[in-house]
Design a protein around this motif. Structure first.
Motif, PDB file in Angstrom:
ATOM      1  N   VAL A 204      48.125  70.202  53.953  1.00 15.64           N
ATOM      2  CA  VAL A 204      47.636  68.821  53.942  1.00 15.64           C
ATOM      3  C   VAL A 204      46.333  68.704  54.720  1.00 15.64           C
ATOM      4  O   VAL A 204      45.396  68.011  54.300  1.00 15.64           O
ATOM      5  N   TYR A 205      46.245  69.392  55.851  1.00 10.30           N
ATOM      6  CA  TYR A 205      45.001  69.320  56.632  1.00 10.30           C
ATOM      7  C   TYR A 205      43.845  69.954  55.868  1.00 10.30           C
ATOM      8  O   TYR A 205      42.742  69.394  55.821  1.00 10.30           O
ATOM      9  N   SER A 206      44.069  71.127  55.284  1.00  9.31           N
ATOM     10  CA  SER A 206      43.009  71.793  54.527  1.00  9.31           C
ATOM     11  C   SER A 206      42.593  70.972  53.317  1.00  9.31           C
ATOM     12  O   SER A 206      41.422  70.956  52.943  1.00  9.31           O
ATOM     13  N   PHE A 207      43.542  70.283  52.717  1.00  8.66           N
ATOM     14  CA  PHE A 207      43.249  69.469  51.543  1.00  8.66           C
ATOM     15  C   PHE A 207      42.393  68.261  51.894  1.00  8.66           C
ATOM     16  O   PHE A 207      41.543  67.839  51.104  1.00  8.66           O
ATOM     17  N   GLY A 208      42.602  67.706  53.085  1.00 13.14           N
ATOM     18  CA  GLY A 208      41.898  66.476  53.433  1.00 13.14           C
ATOM     19  C   GLY A 208      40.732  66.646  54.375  1.00 13.14           C
ATOM     20  O   GLY A 208      40.118  65.648  54.769  1.00 13.14           O
ATOM     21  N   SER A 209      40.384  67.877  54.753  1.00 11.92           N
ATOM     22  CA  SER A 209      39.302  68.089  55.705  1.00 11.92           C
ATOM     23  C   SER A 209      37.946  67.874  55.055  1.00 11.92           C
ATOM     24  O   SER A 209      37.751  68.160  53.866  1.00 11.92           O
ATOM     25  N   VAL A 210      37.001  67.395  55.851  1.00 12.44           N
ATOM     26  CA  VAL A 210      35.653  67.082  55.342  1.00 12.44           C
ATOM     27  C   VAL A 210      34.607  68.021  55.925  1.00 12.44           C
ATOM     28  O   VAL A 210      33.762  68.551  55.197  1.00 12.44           O
ATOM     29  N   GLU A 211      34.641  68.235  57.243  1.00 14.57           N
ATOM     30  CA  GLU A 211      33.513  68.880  57.905  1.00 14.57           C
ATOM     31  C   GLU A 211      33.307  70.333  57.485  1.00 14.57           C
ATOM     32  O   GLU A 211      32.168  70.781  57.297  1.00 14.57           O
ATOM     33  N   VAL A 212      34.407  71.087  57.305  1.00 15.39           N
ATOM     34  CA  VAL A 212      34.263  72.507  56.972  1.00 15.39           C
ATOM     35  C   VAL A 212      33.702  72.701  55.564  1.00 15.39           C
ATOM     36  O   VAL A 212      32.727  73.445  55.378  1.00 15.39           O
ATOM     37  N   PRO A 213      34.263  72.052  54.519  1.00 15.85           N
ATOM     38  CA  PRO A 213      33.652  72.206  53.189  1.00 15.85           C
ATOM     39  C   PRO A 213      32.231  71.663  53.119  1.00 15.85           C
ATOM     40  O   PRO A 213      31.392  72.192  52.381  1.00 15.85           O
ATOM     41  N   LEU A 214      31.950  70.619  53.895  1.00 13.93           N
ATOM     42  CA  LEU A 214      30.606  70.049  53.880  1.00 13.93           C
ATOM     43  C   LEU A 214      29.590  71.016  54.483  1.00 13.93           C
ATOM     44  O   LEU A 214      28.445  71.097  54.017  1.00 13.93           O
ATOM     45  N   LEU A 215      29.995  71.778  55.491  1.00 15.80           N
ATOM     46  CA  LEU A 215      29.076  72.684  56.163  1.00 15.80           C
ATOM     47  C   LEU A 215      28.975  74.043  55.473  1.00 15.80           C
ATOM     48  O   LEU A 215      27.885  74.620  55.370  1.00 15.80           O
ATOM     49  N   ALA A 245      38.229  55.175  45.457  1.00 14.18           N
ATOM     50  CA  ALA A 245      39.072  55.835  44.462  1.00 14.18           C
ATOM     51  C   ALA A 245      39.257  57.307  44.804  1.00 14.18           C
ATOM     52  O   ALA A 245      40.374  57.849  44.725  1.00 14.18           O
ATOM     53  N   ALA A 246      38.178  57.996  45.208  1.00 11.88           N
ATOM     54  CA  ALA A 246      38.284  59.406  45.581  1.00 11.88           C
ATOM     55  C   ALA A 246      39.173  59.586  46.809  1.00 11.88           C
ATOM     56  O   ALA A 246      40.009  60.499  46.857  1.00 11.88           O
ATOM     57  N   ALA A 247      39.006  58.718  47.800  1.00 11.88           N
ATOM     58  CA  ALA A 247      39.843  58.805  49.002  1.00 11.88           C
ATOM     59  C   ALA A 247      41.304  58.515  48.680  1.00 11.88           C
ATOM     60  O   ALA A 247      42.218  59.158  49.220  1.00 11.88           O
ATOM     61  N   LEU A 248      41.537  57.567  47.781  1.00 16.65           N
ATOM     62  CA  LEU A 248      42.909  57.218  47.417  1.00 16.65           C
ATOM     63  C   LEU A 248      43.579  58.355  46.662  1.00 16.65           C
ATOM     64  O   LEU A 248      44.754  58.671  46.909  1.00 16.65           O
ATOM     65  N   VAL A 249      42.857  58.992  45.745  1.00 18.64           N
ATOM     66  CA  VAL A 249      43.412  60.131  45.014  1.00 18.64           C
ATOM     67  C   VAL A 249      43.766  61.257  45.976  1.00 18.64           C
ATOM     68  O   VAL A 249      44.832  61.889  45.874  1.00 18.64           O
ATOM     69  N   SER A 250      42.885  61.520  46.934  1.00 18.44           N
ATOM     70  CA  SER A 250      43.154  62.560  47.930  1.00 18.44           C
ATOM     71  C   SER A 250      44.403  62.244  48.741  1.00 18.44           C
ATOM     72  O   SER A 250      45.260  63.118  48.974  1.00 18.44           O
ATOM     73  N   SER A 251      44.548  60.997  49.164  1.00 16.12           N
ATOM     74  CA  SER A 251      45.714  60.605  49.968  1.00 16.12           C
ATOM     75  C   SER A 251      47.002  60.682  49.167  1.00 16.12           C
ATOM     76  O   SER A 251      48.026  61.190  49.650  1.00 16.12           O
ATOM     77  N   VAL A 252      46.959  60.190  47.924  1.00 13.58           N
ATOM     78  CA  VAL A 252      48.164  60.204  47.089  1.00 13.58           C
ATOM     79  C   VAL A 252      48.602  61.632  46.790  1.00 13.58           C
ATOM     80  O   VAL A 252      49.793  61.966  46.839  1.00 13.58           O
ATOM     81  N   LEU A 253      47.650  62.506  46.484  1.00 14.88           N
ATOM     82  CA  LEU A 253      47.996  63.902  46.212  1.00 14.88           C
ATOM     83  C   LEU A 253      48.570  64.579  47.454  1.00 14.88           C
ATOM     84  O   LEU A 253      49.534  65.359  47.354  1.00 14.88           O
ATOM     85  N   SER A 254      48.003  64.297  48.614  1.00 12.84           N
ATOM     86  CA  SER A 254      48.520  64.892  49.856  1.00 12.84           C
ATOM     87  C   SER A 254      49.958  64.461  50.108  1.00 12.84           C
ATOM     88  O   SER A 254      50.829  65.286  50.417  1.00 12.84           O
ATOM     89  N   VAL A 255      50.224  63.168  49.967  1.00 16.85           N
ATOM     90  CA  VAL A 255      51.577  62.662  50.187  1.00 16.85           C
ATOM     91  C   VAL A 255      52.540  63.219  49.141  1.00 16.85           C
ATOM     92  O   VAL A 255      53.685  63.572  49.452  1.00 16.85           O
TER      93      VAL A 255
END
Length: 272
Positions: A204-215, A245-255
């Motif tokens: 779940v953390y890897s799926f929702g992380s921003v900084e590492v994929p961005l860098l 919408a993108a944030a919601l899809v990410s949250s729903v998939l994680s849950v």
């Protein structure tokens, strides 16, 4: 009810904050809370960027799955070593855990980039070095998550095995079980519940992380969290529903992934 009451002071504020955030994102994604224009129920934020959402979802799933598998393998081995009084491994894991992911991403980039430390030590030209940072397989991102989260997995597994494995392992050895048999019949069943919980958290953390994929990642296609942050940061206020919408899809998939994993784990004999 006693455990519920003890957890309530911590869980209720978290639930309120998360519920308010997800509720706001859902309203914005469905056009019911626009920053520009009149409210109107619409799925345009999802259908208008359906291709980008699909690609971003596949990228996020690949990064999270690969990172989790590597972290579980390395973390299990390190956890067993720590439980067997591997003090050096324990110190390395304890030092790794508090390092922020942003610093870890910068270190990985400086290490394995085409002009980084590793190719220079090996004497390999940058043109001949594989594209690990910003490459098509997201290798640098996966390695960073696997490195950081394997330390977390190791500490969780070691804490479970520390007080239980010695007696069972000695008993199995007395009965003639070899190392492979003891690992399969003693160590792995004892570590399985903690390993499953750590794996779920890592995914779940890897799926929702921003900084590492961005860098360390490539600009396109991008993971779901990066897509949401990029669109949200746009100067065009009309694009806010797309970001929601993108944030919601990410949250729903994680849950959803977390719920499925919990159901499967609960039904497993190893969990019981």
């Amino acid at each position: 009810m006693r455990p519920v009451l003890l957890l309530a002071p911590a869980c209720i504020p978290v639930a309120l904050v998360l519920g308010a955030g997800l509720g706001t994102a859902a309203l914005q994604a469905l056009g019911l809370m626009p920053l520009v224009g009149e409210p109107a129920l619409s799925a345009g934020a999802f259908t208008g960027q359906a291709d980008d959402l699909a690609r971003a979802t596949l990228v996020s799933l690949w990064i999270a799955a690969a990172s989790t598998i590597l972290a579980v393998i390395v973390g299990l081995a390190a956890g067993i070593a720590i439980a067997a009084r591997g003090r050096v491994v324990a110190v390395l894991a304890a030092v790794t855990v508090p390092v922020p992911h942003l610093i870890g991403a910068a270190a990985i980039g400086l290490l394995i980039a085409d002009s980084g430390l590793l190719p220079r030590l090996l004497g390999i030209e940058g043109s001949q070095w594989p594209q690990l940072v910003g490459g098509p397989w997201w290798v640098a991102v996966i390695l960073e998550f696997a490195w950081k989260e394997s330390a977390f997995v190791a500490i969780v597994v070691a804490g479970t095995l520390a007080t239980r494995i010695e007696g069972y392992s000695d008993l199995a050895a007395t009965l003639g079980a070899g190392r492979a048999t003891r690992f399969r019949l003693v160590t792995l069943p004892l570590a399985a519940p903690a390993l499953a919980a750590a794996a779920m958290i890592t995914f779940v953390y890897s799926f929702g992380s921003v900084e590492v994929p961005l860098l360390l990642g490539r600009p396109y296609p991008e993971p779901l969290p990066v897509l949401a942050v990029r669109v949200f940061s746009s100067i065009d206020l009309a694009s806010r529903p797309d970001a929601a919408a993108a944030a919601l899809v990410s949250s729903v998939l994680s849950v959803t992934v977390l719920a499925i994993a919990l159901v499967l784990a609960r039904r497993s004999s190893l969990w019981r």
